[in-house]
Design a protein around this motif. Sequence first.
Motif, PDB file in Angstrom:
ATOM      1  N   GLY A  30       0.816  -1.204   0.000  1.00  0.00           N
ATOM      2  CA  GLY A  30       0.000   0.000   0.000  1.00  0.00           C
ATOM      3  C   GLY A  30       0.849   1.253   0.000  1.00  0.00           C
ATOM      4  N   ALA A  31       1.945   1.229   0.774  1.00  0.00           N
ATOM      5  CA  ALA A  31       2.841   2.388   0.828  1.00  0.00           C
ATOM      6  C   ALA A  31       3.526   2.611  -0.515  1.00  0.00           C
ATOM      7  N   VAL A  32       3.804   1.516  -1.219  1.00  0.00           N
ATOM      8  CA  VAL A  32       4.460   1.625  -2.524  1.00  0.00           C
ATOM      9  C   VAL A  32       3.534   2.251  -3.553  1.00  0.00           C
ATOM     10  N   THR A  33       2.242   1.890  -3.514  1.00  0.00           N
ATOM     11  CA  THR A  33       1.313   2.327  -4.564  1.00  0.00           C
ATOM     12  C   THR A  33       0.497   3.560  -4.182  1.00  0.00           C
ATOM     13  N   LEU A  34       0.510   3.926  -2.899  1.00  0.00           N
ATOM     14  CA  LEU A  34      -0.302   5.059  -2.465  1.00  0.00           C
ATOM     15  C   LEU A  34       0.319   6.377  -2.932  1.00  0.00           C
ATOM     16  N   GLY A  35      -0.482   7.195  -3.542  1.00  0.00           N
ATOM     17  CA  GLY A  35      -0.016   8.519  -3.955  1.00  0.00           C
ATOM     18  C   GLY A  35       0.994   8.490  -5.084  1.00  0.00           C
ATOM     19  N   LEU A  36       0.856   7.518  -5.974  1.00  0.00           N
ATOM     20  CA  LEU A  36       1.793   7.445  -7.093  1.00  0.00           C
ATOM     21  C   LEU A  36       1.626   8.660  -7.992  1.00  0.00           C
ATOM     22  N   PRO A  37       2.709   9.100  -8.627  1.00  0.00           N
ATOM     23  CA  PRO A  37       2.593  10.227  -9.553  1.00  0.00           C
ATOM     24  C   PRO A  37       1.808   9.851 -10.783  1.00  0.00           C
ATOM     25  N   ALA A  38       1.259  10.844 -11.460  1.00  0.00           N
ATOM     26  CA  ALA A  38       0.519  10.584 -12.693  1.00  0.00           C
ATOM     27  C   ALA A  38       1.443   9.959 -13.723  1.00  0.00           C
ATOM     28  N   MET A  39       0.948   8.946 -14.411  1.00  0.00           N
ATOM     29  CA  MET A  39       1.751   8.229 -15.396  1.00  0.00           C
ATOM     30  C   MET A  39       0.936   8.055 -16.662  1.00  0.00           C
ATOM     31  N   PRO A  40       1.585   7.944 -17.812  1.00  0.00           N
ATOM     32  CA  PRO A  40       0.845   7.667 -19.047  1.00  0.00           C
ATOM     33  C   PRO A  40       0.221   6.283 -18.981  1.00  0.00           C
ATOM     34  N   GLY A  41      -0.900   6.116 -19.626  1.00  0.00           N
ATOM     35  CA  GLY A  41      -1.569   4.837 -19.600  1.00  0.00           C
ATOM     36  C   GLY A  41      -2.563   4.776 -18.460  1.00  0.00           C
ATOM     37  N   GLY A 129      14.967   0.875   4.420  1.00  0.00           N
ATOM     38  CA  GLY A 129      13.856   0.952   3.482  1.00  0.00           C
ATOM     39  C   GLY A 129      13.146   2.289   3.508  1.00  0.00           C
ATOM     40  N   ARG A 130      13.215   2.986   4.635  1.00  0.00           N
ATOM     41  CA  ARG A 130      12.523   4.270   4.742  1.00  0.00           C
ATOM     42  C   ARG A 130      13.140   5.321   3.823  1.00  0.00           C
ATOM     43  N   ARG A 131      14.379   5.115   3.426  1.00  0.00           N
ATOM     44  CA  ARG A 131      15.033   6.084   2.546  1.00  0.00           C
ATOM     45  C   ARG A 131      14.366   6.149   1.182  1.00  0.00           C
ATOM     46  N   TRP A 132      13.667   5.069   0.810  1.00  0.00           N
ATOM     47  CA  TRP A 132      13.042   5.021  -0.512  1.00  0.00           C
ATOM     48  C   TRP A 132      11.606   5.530  -0.491  1.00  0.00           C
ATOM     49  N   PRO A 134       8.661   8.524   0.343  1.00  0.00           N
ATOM     50  CA  PRO A 134       7.611   7.929  -0.492  1.00  0.00           C
ATOM     51  C   PRO A 134       8.146   7.513  -1.854  1.00  0.00           C
ATOM     52  N   VAL A 135       7.576   6.456  -2.388  1.00  0.00           N
ATOM     53  CA  VAL A 135       8.019   5.919  -3.672  1.00  0.00           C
ATOM     54  C   VAL A 135       7.525   6.804  -4.812  1.00  0.00           C
ATOM     55  N   ARG A 136       8.435   7.188  -5.686  1.00  0.00           N
ATOM     56  CA  ARG A 136       8.091   8.035  -6.826  1.00  0.00           C
ATOM     57  C   ARG A 136       8.475   7.411  -8.164  1.00  0.00           C
ATOM     58  N   THR A 137       9.316   6.373  -8.128  1.00  0.00           N
ATOM     59  CA  THR A 137       9.735   5.719  -9.363  1.00  0.00           C
ATOM     60  C   THR A 137       9.759   4.210  -9.149  1.00  0.00           C
ATOM     61  N   PRO A 138       9.663   3.414 -10.231  1.00  0.00           N
ATOM     62  CA  PRO A 138       9.794   1.967 -10.082  1.00  0.00           C
ATOM     63  C   PRO A 138      11.134   1.567  -9.474  1.00  0.00           C
ATOM     64  N   ALA A 139      12.200   2.328  -9.738  1.00  0.00           N
ATOM     65  CA  ALA A 139      13.506   2.012  -9.160  1.00  0.00           C
ATOM     66  C   ALA A 139      13.453   2.102  -7.636  1.00  0.00           C
ATOM     67  N   GLN A 140      12.733   3.107  -7.129  1.00  0.00           N
ATOM     68  CA  GLN A 140      12.582   3.218  -5.682  1.00  0.00           C
ATOM     69  C   GLN A 140      11.757   2.049  -5.135  1.00  0.00           C
ATOM     70  N   ALA A 141      10.733   1.636  -5.879  1.00  0.00           N
ATOM     71  CA  ALA A 141       9.923   0.487  -5.465  1.00  0.00           C
ATOM     72  C   ALA A 141      10.787  -0.767  -5.405  1.00  0.00           C
TER      73      ALA A 141
END
Length: 229
Positions: A30-41, A129-132, A134-141
């Motif tokens: 949930g933390a990984v996917t919550l508040g994700l930035p807008a993405m194409p598709g 893990g907290r350094r990553w 909030p997650v903003r990119t797949p690399a951070q995920a």
Amino acid sequence: MEPLSLFFAAWLVGLTGGVHCFGMCGGIVGAVTLGLPAMPGSMLQGRLAYLLAYNGGRIASYVSAGMLAGGVGAWAAHLMAVHRAQLALQVLAGLFMVLLGLYIGGWWRVLGRLEEAGGRLWRRIEPLGRRWLPVRTPAQAFGVGLVWGWLPCGLVYSVLVWAIGSGGAVQGGLLLLSFGLGTLPVLLAMGTVAAALAGFLRRPWVRYTAGALIAAFGGHKVWVAVAAA
């Protein structure tokens, strides 16, 4: 190379233990996917990319741990009388398979104590893990997955014991890969699909069947090792 039945057993543990994994990792997902930035598709495609990255990192940690366990087991066997050391490791792995089958079936929860023991190490790793977040990119995920792959889990620890007796780093890595792939269906599923799959895996007959199969694999492994002694 380990027999295919053992890789199947590891995959089955991951699949039937997926509900347990979801309970432990659901908040992280949930933390990984919550508040994700807008993405194409579509939103679904965007979330799936992050979920795949997170789970890829998690499974990569499993494989690394499996390779380490398998390598250590093979190295220890070479230091001792190789044949007897390998048989002893196979007996140990078989016994843990039996315990894990009892755990999956809900007949004996003793492996839960392994998670308590691993909590000490986790308290040192978890802040990384907290350094990553909030997650903003797949690399951070992916980075979050790498760290959270070390979350204390009796299922993972038990399969790692199998890896110690697997005969080498490659075999150990493949065992943990099989386990990790088994956990994917529940952790990748979302919404009603996840609820339906989790509900199916919670059914007593599913847990009993899987637990009995895994315990039977373990009993057979012990019997083969003792017969060869």
